[in-house]
Design an enzyme around this catalytic site. Sequence first.
Site, PDB file in Angstrom:
ATOM      1  N   TYR A 140       0.872  -1.177   0.000  1.00 57.87           N
ATOM      2  CA  TYR A 140       0.000   0.000   0.000  1.00 57.87           C
ATOM      3  C   TYR A 140       0.902   1.217   0.000  1.00 57.87           C
ATOM      4  O   TYR A 140       1.838   1.306   0.800  1.00 57.87           O
ATOM      5  CB  TYR A 140      -0.878  -0.015   1.260  1.00 57.87           C
ATOM      6  CG  TYR A 140      -1.790   1.175   1.405  1.00 57.87           C
ATOM      7  CD1 TYR A 140      -2.951   1.291   0.649  1.00 57.87           C
ATOM      8  CD2 TYR A 140      -1.503   2.183   2.335  1.00 57.87           C
ATOM      9  CE1 TYR A 140      -3.804   2.382   0.811  1.00 57.87           C
ATOM     10  CE2 TYR A 140      -2.353   3.279   2.500  1.00 57.87           C
ATOM     11  CZ  TYR A 140      -3.492   3.363   1.725  1.00 57.87           C
ATOM     12  OH  TYR A 140      -4.333   4.445   1.900  1.00 57.87           O
ATOM     13  N   ASP A 199       9.579   2.483  -0.890  1.00 60.72           N
ATOM     14  CA  ASP A 199       8.607   3.159  -0.028  1.00 60.72           C
ATOM     15  C   ASP A 199       8.987   2.828   1.416  1.00 60.72           C
ATOM     16  O   ASP A 199       8.670   1.748   1.929  1.00 60.72           O
ATOM     17  CB  ASP A 199       7.197   2.673  -0.365  1.00 60.72           C
ATOM     18  CG  ASP A 199       6.139   3.283   0.559  1.00 60.72           C
ATOM     19  OD1 ASP A 199       6.521   3.867   1.608  1.00 60.72           O
ATOM     20  OD2 ASP A 199       4.940   3.163   0.237  1.00 60.72           O
ATOM     21  N   LYS A 259       5.514   9.202   8.303  1.00 63.24           N
ATOM     22  CA  LYS A 259       5.366   8.694   9.679  1.00 63.24           C
ATOM     23  C   LYS A 259       6.408   9.238  10.651  1.00 63.24           C
ATOM     24  O   LYS A 259       6.276  10.367  11.106  1.00 63.24           O
ATOM     25  CB  LYS A 259       5.319   7.158   9.652  1.00 63.24           C
ATOM     26  CG  LYS A 259       4.102   6.639   8.833  1.00 63.24           C
ATOM     27  CD  LYS A 259       3.779   5.211   9.100  1.00 63.24           C
ATOM     28  CE  LYS A 259       2.733   4.643   8.159  1.00 63.24           C
ATOM     29  NZ  LYS A 259       1.352   4.879   8.553  1.00 63.24           N
TER      30      LYS A 259
HETATM   31  N1  HOZ Z   1      -3.555   2.915   6.148  1.00 63.97           N
HETATM   32  C1  HOZ Z   1      -2.926   3.333   7.348  1.00 63.97           C
HETATM   33  C2  HOZ Z   1      -1.948   2.331   7.846  1.00 63.97           C
HETATM   34  N2  HOZ Z   1      -1.460   1.404   6.937  1.00 63.97           N
HETATM   35  C3  HOZ Z   1      -3.948   3.593   8.411  1.00 63.97           C
HETATM   36  C4  HOZ Z   1      -3.963   5.007   8.767  1.00 63.97           C
HETATM   37  C5  HOZ Z   1      -4.964   5.364   9.856  1.00 63.97           C
HETATM   38  O1  HOZ Z   1      -6.057   4.811   9.902  1.00 63.97           O
HETATM   39  O2  HOZ Z   1      -4.624   6.206  10.646  1.00 63.97           O
END
Ligand code: HOZ
Length: 436
Positions: free
Chosen positions: A152, A247, A275
């Site tokens: 992702y 990534d 992050k």
């Molecule tokens: N898609 C995000 C982690 N892989 C989640 C982000 C969130 O819900 O804060």
Amino acid sequence: MQSESNKFIPHLQSLDLQRRAEEFFPGGVNSPVRAFRAVGGHPPFVEHAEGAYLFDADGNRYVDLFGSWGPMLLGHSFPPAVEAICQAASHSASFGASHAGEANLAELVRRCFPSVQKMRFVSSGTEACMSAIRLARGFTGRNFIIKFEGCYHGHADALLVKAGSGVATFGIPGSAGVPPETAQHTLALPYNNLAAVEAAFAAHPQQIACILVEPVVGNAGTIPPAPGYLEGLRRIATEHGALLILDEVMTGFRLSLGGAQQLYGIIPDLTTLGKILGGGLPCGAFGGRADVMDHLAPLGPVYQAGTLSGNPLAMAAGIATIATLIEHEAELYPQLERVTKEIAEGVANLAQQAGVPLTTNRVGSMFTWFFTAGPVTDFASASASDTAAFARFHRRMLEAGVWLPPSQFEAAFVSAAHDPVEVEMVLEAAHSALAQ
Ligand code: HOZ
């Protein structure tokens, strides 16, 4: 251990807050996996967080094993970051103009990631990946991109193809609202399979701009690269004149100071970060070879921009965080490794004793307990997990005072604030959760 009295307090206050949130937000959330649909029940509402703990509106305390989905490597409310944010805010929350903090953070990033000769700050990992593939296409003059099933890279249209994270959690084959034409140049291949990559280049000669990969997958749960896999991607990209984009939004600063590229010794053409980079504030970056980066406007023809890019609060929190990581690298990463190993393997042993089939994948301070006999090496094998068993385990752990990511297809994260006390608490909770 949950509340002062050591007993789980039902989520009545959280439920009220959830109902109110549902009046304003689809599903009551601002990011879908947070709704807990994959694990059942209602999400606790966070009141505050400190160190290794989250505290909910009902008075429960939890050992945090998802760390805001990765950013909180140094624990919540890390004092130097809090202080830096307050100090920066007193000089205004946003300038929309250049300031010294941007280069100060960039200098630290380049110290950690020597492959990032030049970079640009953005506000999220999604933006970083979306911009990186645009740059790769602009630089190479090619349209196709390769990504991998279960990886992702944020929710940009072209990347929502066989994606992990919430897309995998909710079993969405490809998002509605993405015209097929937008994704027609995205080739989604199985992870850890070099033959598939070779075949894609053979089928699309001189047409593939980049290989975009999570070097350790985090968004299908944690899946490490097979020995030689990342080296193979590097070789194939070079042979075909395509760019290799790592990534490292999840893995950057986490698996080592220099991320997965330092851990595995891979030099990418471009890297995306997020992050931990912003110390918990919205911040991302993409960067790499200077000759590639100089294709960005205003020097080159590839356009990319952002009002809040290089935001002074995000820069300040990032500097406080990354400077701490640099200063304490020698003791911090071995500690993260040790504590995470004790948690991940401790629970794996308990599962074995309880006769529960569990596969534990871990790299440094990120890990996943897959409810399958395994092994889990790609998205297909991750998908073989018993998600109902995971959901039961999640709910029992929560009631026992441990907050895991609410999906089988997300990585768990440990912080530097976790120590033997929290290890004990997790093992105790898991012992009863697995026995039921
Ligand atoms: N898609 C995000 C982690 N892989 C989640 C982000 C969130 O819900 O804060």
